[in-house]
Design a protein around this motif. Structure first.
Motif, PDB file in Angstrom:
ATOM      1  N   THR A 161       0.828  -1.201   0.000  1.00 43.65           N
ATOM      2  CA  THR A 161       0.000   0.000   0.000  1.00 43.65           C
ATOM      3  C   THR A 161       0.869   1.261   0.000  1.00 43.65           C
ATOM      4  O   THR A 161       2.035   1.228   0.416  1.00 43.65           O
ATOM      5  N   VAL A 162       0.279   2.362  -0.446  1.00 40.87           N
ATOM      6  CA  VAL A 162       0.969   3.646  -0.412  1.00 40.87           C
ATOM      7  C   VAL A 162       1.275   4.030   1.036  1.00 40.87           C
ATOM      8  O   VAL A 162       2.352   4.547   1.345  1.00 40.87           O
ATOM      9  N   TRP A 200       2.386  -2.866  -9.877  1.00 40.89           N
ATOM     10  CA  TRP A 200       1.756  -1.915  -8.958  1.00 40.89           C
ATOM     11  C   TRP A 200       0.778  -1.094  -9.765  1.00 40.89           C
ATOM     12  O   TRP A 200       1.014  -0.787 -10.950  1.00 40.89           O
ATOM     13  N   GLU A 201      -0.321  -0.712  -9.138  1.00 35.01           N
ATOM     14  CA  GLU A 201      -1.390  -0.001  -9.843  1.00 35.01           C
ATOM     15  C   GLU A 201      -0.997   1.449 -10.122  1.00 35.01           C
ATOM     16  O   GLU A 201      -0.398   2.122  -9.284  1.00 35.01           O
ATOM     17  N   LYS A 204      -1.978   4.185  -7.577  1.00 30.15           N
ATOM     18  CA  LYS A 204      -1.161   4.139  -6.365  1.00 30.15           C
ATOM     19  C   LYS A 204       0.207   4.772  -6.632  1.00 30.15           C
ATOM     20  O   LYS A 204       0.751   5.502  -5.788  1.00 30.15           O
ATOM     21  N   ASN A 207      -0.119   8.511  -6.730  1.00 30.53           N
ATOM     22  CA  ASN A 207      -0.288   8.999  -5.363  1.00 30.53           C
ATOM     23  C   ASN A 207       1.062   9.099  -4.660  1.00 30.53           C
ATOM     24  O   ASN A 207       1.371  10.100  -3.997  1.00 30.53           O
TER      25      ASN A 207
END
Length: 231
Positions: A161-162, A200-201, A204, A207
Motif C-alpha cells: 500500500t501507499v 503496482w497499480e 497508487k 499517489n
C-alpha cells in the motif's frame, strides 16, 4: 522526479524469445524510448541481456545498450531475481567487472534464504498490509552509509500500500536512503493486471509520486546519483 531503469536488453532486441510478450501484447520499450529517458535525466542501468546472473550476459547487456546509443559510463547492474548477495557478489567475476567500470550492484531479499520466521512475516504482510510489519521487513534495506557500491532494495508488490511506503520513509533516520524497486506499473484495464504480484497499480504510483514531490525534505535521485551523494 528522476529514477533508474534497469534494462534487460534482450526484451527489446529479441522479444520473441520471451513468453512475457505473447501475441504482441505488453510490448517492451524500444531503443528510442530508452534513449529518450536517458536524455531526460533517467538513469539507464543493466539487468542482463537475457535476465541472467552471468558475466557473459552482463557483457552482452553492455554491448547491446551501447549499440542502441546508450551511455554506459559508470553503469550499475541490478541482479535478476536478486540472486546476487554481498557474500557471492563476485560469482563469475561480475563484481570485478562492474567495479572496474565504476558502477554498482543492486539486489534485494529472497524469501528462500531468509528463514521461516521472515517468510511467515512476509506472507502475513501480503494479507494484513501492516505498516509496522512492512517497516520491520525492510528496515535492513535502509541505506545509512556506503562502504562498498552494493545496494539492497525494497521490492514493491501488487499488495503493497501507499501508506506502508510512506510509513517506511517517514520512519527513516535523517540522511538515510532507500531504493524502491518496481517491476511494472499497470492500469486496472491493462492486460496482465491481477495476474501476479509483480506489478503496482498506476493510481497508487501517482499517489506516491505526489507525496514524494510535495515533501520538500525528501530528495529523489537515481541509484547512480545516490552513490555519488553517499561518497
Amino acid at each position: 522526479l528522476t529514477a533508474t531503469l534497469n534494462v534487460t536488453s534482450g526484451f527489446i532486441l529479441y522479444p520473441e524469445k520471451f513468453s512475457c510478450f505473447p501475441s504482441g501484447e505488453n510490448k517492451p520499450m524500444t531503443s528510442d524510448n530508452i534513449l529518450e529517458c536517458q536524455k531526460n535525466g533517467i538513469e539507464i542501468a543493466l539487468h542482463g541481456s537475457m535476465h541472467l546472473n552471468t558475466k557473459q550476459d552482463v557483457l552482452s547487456n553492455i554491448d547491446e545498450l551501447k549499440s542502441m546509443g546508450v551511455n554506459v559510463d559508470n553503469i550499475g547492474f541490478a541482479s535478476p531475481c536478486s540472486h546476487i548477495t554481498f557474500e557471492n557478489k563476485n560469482a563469475d567475476g561480475i563484481w570485478d567487472l562492474i567495479i572496474k567500470m565504476g558502477g554498482y550492484i543492486r539486489s534485494g531479499r529472497q524469501l528462500r534464504r531468509e528463514g521461516l520466521f521472515y517468510t511467515f512475516c512476509s506472507v502475513l504482510d501480503s494479507i494484513i498490509h501492516s505498516k509496522w510489519l512492512f517497516r520491520y521487513l525492510n528496515k535492513r534495506n535502509i541505506i545509512k552509509e556506503i562502504k562498498e557500491p552494493f545496494f539492497l532494495s525494497v521490492a514493491i508488490y501488487s499488495y503493497t500500500t501507499v501508506a506502508q511506503i510512506k510509513s517506511l520513509i517517514k520512519s527513516m533516520p535523517n540522511d538515510s536512503s532507500v531504493i524502491l524497486m518496481f517491476h511494472s506499473i499497470l492500469k486496472t484495464t491493462d492486460k496482465g493486471y491481477g495476474v501476479d504480484k509483480w506489478y503496482w497499480e498506476e493510481n497508487k504510483f501517482s499517489n506516491l509520486l505526489d507525496f514524494l514531490n510535495n515533501e520538500k525534505s525528501i530528495n529523489v535521485c537515481s541509484t547512480k546519483d545516490l552513490l555519488i551523494i553517499k561518497k
